[in-house]
Design a protein around this motif. Structure first.
Motif, mmCIF file in Angstrom:
data_model
loop_
_atom_site.group_PDB
_atom_site.id
_atom_site.type_symbol
_atom_site.label_atom_id
_atom_site.label_comp_id
_atom_site.label_asym_id
_atom_site.label_seq_id
_atom_site.Cartn_x
_atom_site.Cartn_y
_atom_site.Cartn_z
ATOM 1 N N SER A 140 0.887 -1.136 0.177
ATOM 2 C CA SER A 140 0.026 0.064 0.024
ATOM 3 C C SER A 140 0.794 1.326 -0.085
ATOM 4 N N SER A 141 2.206 1.185 -0.054
ATOM 5 C CA SER A 141 3.077 2.570 -0.383
ATOM 6 C C SER A 141 3.621 2.065 -1.690
ATOM 7 N N ILE A 142 4.085 3.452 -2.215
ATOM 8 C CA ILE A 142 4.544 3.622 -3.457
ATOM 9 C C ILE A 142 5.939 3.028 -3.305
ATOM 10 N N TRP A 179 -11.779 -10.249 5.064
ATOM 11 C CA TRP A 179 -11.632 -9.614 6.080
ATOM 12 C C TRP A 179 -10.797 -8.404 5.725
ATOM 13 N N ILE A 180 -10.220 -8.370 4.677
ATOM 14 C CA ILE A 180 -9.163 -7.261 4.527
ATOM 15 C C ILE A 180 -9.848 -5.827 3.885
ATOM 16 N N ASN A 181 -9.195 -4.833 4.344
ATOM 17 C CA ASN A 181 -9.633 -3.380 4.150
ATOM 18 C C ASN A 181 -8.839 -3.188 2.747
ATOM 19 N N ALA A 182 -9.773 -3.631 1.590
ATOM 20 C CA ALA A 182 -8.898 -3.681 0.196
ATOM 21 C C ALA A 182 -8.572 -2.190 -0.490
ATOM 22 N N LYS A 216 -1.405 -2.163 -4.699
ATOM 23 C CA LYS A 216 -0.881 -3.319 -5.765
ATOM 24 C C LYS A 216 -0.936 -4.858 -4.959
ATOM 25 N N ALA A 217 -1.373 -5.747 -5.706
ATOM 26 C CA ALA A 217 -1.606 -7.018 -4.918
ATOM 27 C C ALA A 217 -1.094 -8.152 -6.247
ATOM 28 N N ASP A 265 4.119 -3.838 3.907
ATOM 29 C CA ASP A 265 4.264 -2.758 4.593
ATOM 30 C C ASP A 265 3.565 -2.752 6.035
ATOM 31 N N ALA A 266 3.000 -3.947 6.372
ATOM 32 C CA ALA A 266 2.566 -4.146 7.735
ATOM 33 C C ALA A 266 3.548 -5.211 8.528
#
Ligand SMILES: Cc1cc2nc3c(=O)[nH]c(=O)nc-3n(C[C@H](O)[C@H](O)[C@H](O)COP(=O)(O)OP(=O)(O)OC[C@H]3O[C@@H](n4cnc5c(N)ncnc54)[C@H](O)[C@@H]3O)c2cc1C
Ligand SMILES: Cc1cc2nc3c(=O)[nH]c(=O)nc-3n(C[C@H](O)[C@H](O)[C@H](O)COP(=O)(O)OP(=O)(O)OC[C@H]3O[C@@H](n4cnc5c(N)ncnc54)[C@H](O)[C@@H]3O)c2cc1C
Lengths: 406, 258, 413
Positions: free
Chosen positions: A92-94, A128-131, A136-137, A247-248
């Motif tokens: 979730s980060s560039i 469950w995920i906060n999409a 990018k996935a 990122d987590a």
């Protein structure tokens, strides 16, 4: 007693080595395990078999594990707890974009099937995920996880079918040598076994039989851990892909209706293995059952799962992963002594890498051509180190703290 | 409703290791945890509080490090913790422990329900609950398996006996000891842990509690451990060649437990 | 040695600085500085360091307190509390009477064996007590005592013990016996040792030495009540042998009517259900567990049948859960339930550490497996090698055959 090859340690690395060796040679092989097969680090793994890696050699190693698994499944007509759920690496980060693109690049080069997912596709696979936070996935449909204990036992049992003798509940007290040549081992029973070749695959204890007599190995146990949440099958479906959230600093995996959540702390904890008990059951990995780590990292994880603070945790599992300062394994010959080999320093990937590590070890020991560049894993590449010193241990812990991916 | 739950700190494993050479005990400082039965007692108190409101206080007697078990109780739903700690209390047996704990109740005034686990997994005595009940002249219900009914003045529970169950009703105040089947321990969430970690624990010592120092600690305890031994350990598996023989052995084992 | 005023003392000459005492301490009360140093704020006197010292260099020192010096005069009787179940005396009572007789003759001056019977219309039981070795029966009667309420039994027991000063009181370690004795001991301010498995009289002090398992049966402790009387013990059922009944035996009966104001229990028994007590899996006394070797869900029927025959519960390994043969809440292991039954029967379970770490505190482990090298046999006291599908039906048949026998009451009255 006499043997051609002695393998010390009945964890994944020792058993995989026994299996791979027994396929290639008729030599008399003896595996010696102080406790039970698969009872130490191997019993605590989250068991992800992540295929996409930053280096091609590592991907080849994982592929060997998948190959070994299908061989073993056929031999024993058993799935070994193998579950092909696929994996999603989501960022979730560039900053992370280039890393994940690089990952995808190496994977494609290797011929691995990958797919970019839109956020609604991620949401469909991981309810469950906060999409929204995901920019990018990368989806790898053929990724799987397995039951590490069943896999380890299958390696051992297949090796046994090929003639390897397996001794459990007896430890090696010392490795013997004469004139820089390996001669055998002394067991905890006082008995001696003669052998010209010894493979040390004792995981967290690897330096205990080596250092200082045969040299220092650049690895130390570092705490790894994960939580298993309460069962909520509606949001944690049993066949959802496992997820890697760089990122987590986290990964997740389905587990009978609950979610396994692994979190890497920014400052990992290393241990002085010279002081370790022989059974990791006696190591107190976390006096607060990991809550402190979860608390410190919840803010990051919360972006992906808002309810992390109110999610009940049913279990906390912690164990040692053996890290090296460069996060690469230690596989190969000890130059100090003829006939002495090591397979250790799993860097948190011993389940995924086991088949490859075993195969490479077997090829090195038998002097065959190697399927990957063995120099990457030279066990003596770290010079002039004291593996028990705090300074060195910190280097290993940092390698884990800085690791991206699973 | 004012409920007090008593928690004991116990080793997380009661496995005992023997040094294979010297045959002495190896008691490598095991991790400590709250006695599992006591957590079921907390859950029972929470169930009562849900219906009748009020406050749940967790109390433990132990060394300063025992505050961890109070925090564990708070994670499961207790509101506050009291740590009863004094050098004078070290080595107290069940009588002395019950004596001190009953003094805690006197100090707090009166409790409506005093909860205990059925027994502690280290000593297995099941004595402290009834001991406190006796010292306070409260009635006692041991081995509760279920709360059947509740109101402002009384509680009705299912209690286990050697021959089945009794459904019994008693007005407050009362001492109740809890079996594991009384409820299912819920999973703890980070919120619970954070709340417990931030809670302050109240300390109480011998002088605050007005205890007679001759009645506490090792000196004041009526019983004394005069010897400790390790039961003859099993070495070899006994192999049985016929299921009928196994059946006999099982019958013998079960009969001995009756 | 820096802890001279303290309760744990070190003999420096014997100390080899091996530091095993420091490792033994669960409370962080021991540190090392030339010799072990004690932090008595943190010490619970749990004795782990003393027990663990390989050189016997540590001793628990108990300064005798003035207050406790005057030994209460020892009584000349041993009491056995009679527990009834629907008008029948529990077998353990006869076992205790026999044990009281055996203890009596270990004294220089033998003691009288007294049975304490409570209730109403219970006269018909008195002869049985004599037949099995009682010298004297105290018959405390009041209709309320038939209700068998903890509070009432304990008040009567304490009241009579104060008046008649027995040396020892023995109670069966039944659910009721343990609750009553714990309450009575608190009222009497005396020591009680629960769940004893052996008793004897110390020849020197003539104190009762009580032996009991502790730490989930992993240790055996000997316990003494030095200066308080009576000495109270609850004794496990079926460990002591009864005496041969002597049909001609007679003795003295002392009838005591109990005043109403001693019986103040406000507990009301609403219903009394006699049925097999059901334990949840986490608390079960008998667990029958199945693993991958069970092969099919249908085969779990054997386990259910076996469990119900033994009054136990069915659990399983992770594999059994993954295959859907049992539900997740029945998984036993590191990521499931921890159990500590008296008897654990593992069927087709290999004994992986993730499973075993949660069952090793079981008293007895029995394994049925067709692989002689399975690690489960390293933990099992009894093992049977073979196919579960063949062994289980035979085992069930054997247990069914014995079913009637098990239920026969041992002491026909
Ligand atoms: C929490 C956690 C999560 C993990 N998750 C993953 C994952 O998702 N994916 C993945 O690929 N990997 C994962 N791992 C890593 C993986 O578990 C390890 O890499 C792997 O189990 C290492 O195997 P090993 O054989 O080196 O060590 P071990 O399993 O520890 O085996 C070493 C063996 O040597 C024996 N031994 C030691 N000394 C002697 C002696 N002197 N004589 C005889 N025997 C001796 C020990 O008893 C032991 O059995 C995880 C690890 C942890 C702790
Ligand atoms: C992190 C983690 C956590 C885990 N947590 C748990 C846990 O909490 N609980 C748990 O149980 N597992 C747990 N596991 C799984 C564990 O690794 C093992 O897979 C599991 O315990 C094995 O179950 P099993 O004994 O039924 O199967 P197996 O190990 O496959 O054993 C089956 C046994 O049955 C025998 N057998 C086969 N056929 C027959 C027959 N016809 N008659 C008699 N015997 C027969 C075989 O000889 C074998 O010994 C966990 C694994 C991981 C990685």
């Amino acid at each position: 007693m006499k043997s051609d090859i002695i393998i010390i340690g009945g964890g994944l690395l020792g058993c995989a080595t026994a299996y791979q060796l027994s396929k290639l040679t008729d030599a008399k092989i003896t595996l010696i395990e102080r406790k039970d097969i698969a009872s130490q680090a191997t019993a605590r793994a989250a068991c992800l078999l992540t295929k996409s890696r930053t280096k091609l050699a590592l991907m080849q190693m994982v592929q060997e594990t998948y190959n070994a698994i299908s061989e073993l499944q056929q031999i024993f007509n058993d799935d070994l707890g193998y579950s092909q759920v696929g994996s999603i690496t989501a960022v979730s980060s560039i900053d992370s974009h280039s890393a994940i693109e690089q990952l995808c690049h190496v994977a494609s080069e290797f011929g691995l099937e990958t797919q970019w997912l839109e956020s609604d596709e991620v949401a469909a696979k991981l309810p469950w995920i906060n999409a929204d936070t995901i920019t990018k996935a990368l989806y790898v449909p053929t990724d799987a996880y397995i039951d590490s204990a069943l896999l380890c036992n299958a390696y051992a049992n297949a090796a046994k079918l090929n003639g390897v003798s397996i001794m459990t509940r007896v430890g090696v007290e010392a490795i013997l040598s004469e004139a820089n040549k390996i001669t055998g081992v002394i067991l905890s029973t006082g008995e001696r076994i003669d052998a010209p070749i010894i493979i040390n695959a004792t995981g967290s204890w690897v330096n205990r039989l080596m250092h200082p007599k045969y040299g220092a190995l650049g690895t130390t146990p570092v705490r790894s851990h994960f939580w298993i949440s309460e069962s909520k099958p509606d949001i944690f479906p049993i066949n959802q892909p496992f997820a890697i959230l760089p990122d987590a600093k986290a990964f997740t995996r389905p587990d009978v209706g609950g979610l396994i959540i692994g979190i890497r702390e920014s400052k990992c904890i290393s241990y002085d293995s010279s002081q370790w008990p022989n059974d990791i059951e006696d190591v107190h990995f976390s006096p607060d059952n990991g809550w402190m780590t979860l608390s410190e990292n919840a803010a990051l994880f919360e972006k992906y799962y808002t309810d992390i603070r109110s999610l009940g945790m049913a279990h906390y599992v912690a164990g040692p992963s053996c890290y090296t300062p460069d996060s690469m394994f230690l596989i190969g010959a000890m130059e100090t002594t003829q006939g002495l080999y090591v397979a250790a320093g799993c860097c948190g990937g011993g389940v995924a890498m086991s088949g490859g590590i075993g195969k490479l070890m077997a090829e090195i020991v038998l002097g065959k051509e190697c399927f990957v560049d063995k120099n990457l894993f030279n066990p003596m590449r770290f010079k002039n180190i004291d593996p028990y010193s705090e300074n060195f241990r910190n280097q290993c812990a940092e390698a884990r703290s800085n690791k991206k991916g699973g | 409703m004012f409920q007090i739950v008593f928690i004991k700190q116990v080793p997380s494993s009661t496995k005992i290791k023997l040094d294979p050479v010297s045959h002495t005990l190896v008691r490598s400082g095991v991790k400590m945890q709250a006695n599992p039965y006591d957590l079921h007692a907390v859950m029972a108190a929470v169930e009562v509080k849900k219906q009748l409101g009020g406050k749940i206080v967790a109390v433990t007697m132990g060394p300063p490090s025992a505050d961890a078990v109070l925090r564990q109780a708070i994670m499961y739903g207790a509101d506050e913790g009291i740590l009863v700690s004094d050098v004078l209390f070290a080595g107290s047996d069940t009588w002395s422990t019950s004596y001190v704990l009953s003094k805690v109740i006197n100090h707090l005034g009166k409790g409506d329900i005093l909860w205990f686990g059925k027994q502690a997994i280290d000593g297995d005595t099941a004595q402290v609950g009834p001991g406190v009940a006796a010292q306070l002249s409260y009635p006692q219900l041991t081995e509760m398996t279920k709360i059947v009914d509740l109101d402002e003045v009384s509680i009705t529970v299912n209690k286990r006996t050697d021959f089945g169950y009794n459904i019994v009703k008693v007005p407050y105040p009362v001492v109740i000891t809890v079996c594991k089947e009384a409820n299912v321990l819920r999973s703890i969430a980070l919120n619970d842990w954070e709340r417990a970690t931030c809670s302050s624990i109240q300390m109480m010592n011998a002088s605050q509690l007005d205890v007679d120092v001759h009645k506490v600690g090792l000196k004041g305890s009526p019983t004394r451990v005069v010897g400790i031994a390790v039961p003859s350990v099993k070495n070899e598996t006994v192999w049985l060649d016929h299921p009928a023989r196994l059946g006999q052995i099982i019958k013998d084992l079960i009969d001995n437990e009756k | 040695m820096k802890s001279n005023n303290s309760l744990i003392r070190l003999n420096e000459k014997s100390c080899t600085n091996c530091q095993s005492c420091i490792a033994a301490c669960s409370y962080g009360a021991l540190t090392f500085d030339v010799y072990p140093q004690f932090d008595f704020e943190a010490c619970t006197l749990c004795n782990a360091c003393v027990d663990t010292c390989p050189n016997n260099a540590l001793h628990l020192y108990i300064p005798e307190d003035r207050y406790n010096q005057e030994l209460i005069k020892d009584g000349d009787t041993i009491w056995v509390v009679v527990e009834l179940n629907h008008g029948r005396i529990l077998p353990v009572v006869f076992e205790l009477i026999a044990e009281a007789n055996r203890l009596s003759i270990q004294y220089r001056q033998p003691k009288k064996v007294v049975a304490l019977l409570m209730g109403e219309h219970s006269e018909y039981l008195i002869d049985h007590l004599f037949k099995y070795g009682t010298d004297q029966v105290y018959y405390a009667h009041h209709p309320r005592l038939n209700l068998q309420l903890d509070e009432d039994y304990a008040s009567v027991l304490a009241d009579l013990a104060i008046k008649h000063a027995p040396s020892i009181i023995l109670v069966g370690a039944t659910s009721f016996g343990k609750a009553v004795s714990a309450r009575a001991a608190a009222l009497l301010h005396t020591g009680l040792t629960a769940d004893c498995t052996a008793l004897h009289i110390d020849p020197q002090s003539e104190n009762l030495i009580q032996t009991r398992p502790t730490f989930g049966g992993n240790l055996i402790a000997s316990i003494e009540t030095k200066r308080h009387r009576p000495q109270m013990a609850s004794v496990r059922q079926a460990v002591m042998k009864t005496l041969e009944p002597n049909p001609k035996a007679k003795g003295e009966t002392i009838k005591i009517s109990i005043p109403d104001d001693l019986l103040l229990s406000n507990v009301q028994i609403i219903r009394n259900e006699i049925r097999n007590t059901i334990f949840s899996l986490s608390d079960a006394q008998v667990i029958v567990a199945g693993g991958k070797g069970m092969k099919t869900k249908a085969n779990f029927d054997y386990l259910n049948e076996l469990a119900s025959l033994l009054g136990g519960q069915v659990g399983g390994s992770r594999v059994a859960v993954d295959k859907g043969w049992i539900t997740h809440d029945k998984q036993i292991g590191m990521t499931g339930l921890s159990v500590s039954p008296k008897l654990y029967i593992a069927c087709g379970i290999s004994g992986q550490i993730q499973h075993m770490s949660a069952v090793t505190s079981s008293d007895t482990i029995i394994a049925i497996n067709n692989d002689p090298d399975a690690p489960i046999f390293q933990y099992a006291q009894f093992g049977i090698l073979g196919n579960v599908e063949e062994i289980l039906p035979l085992l069930i048949a054997e247990l069914k055959m014995g079913e009637k026998m098990v239920d026969v009451f041992q002491f026909e009255l």
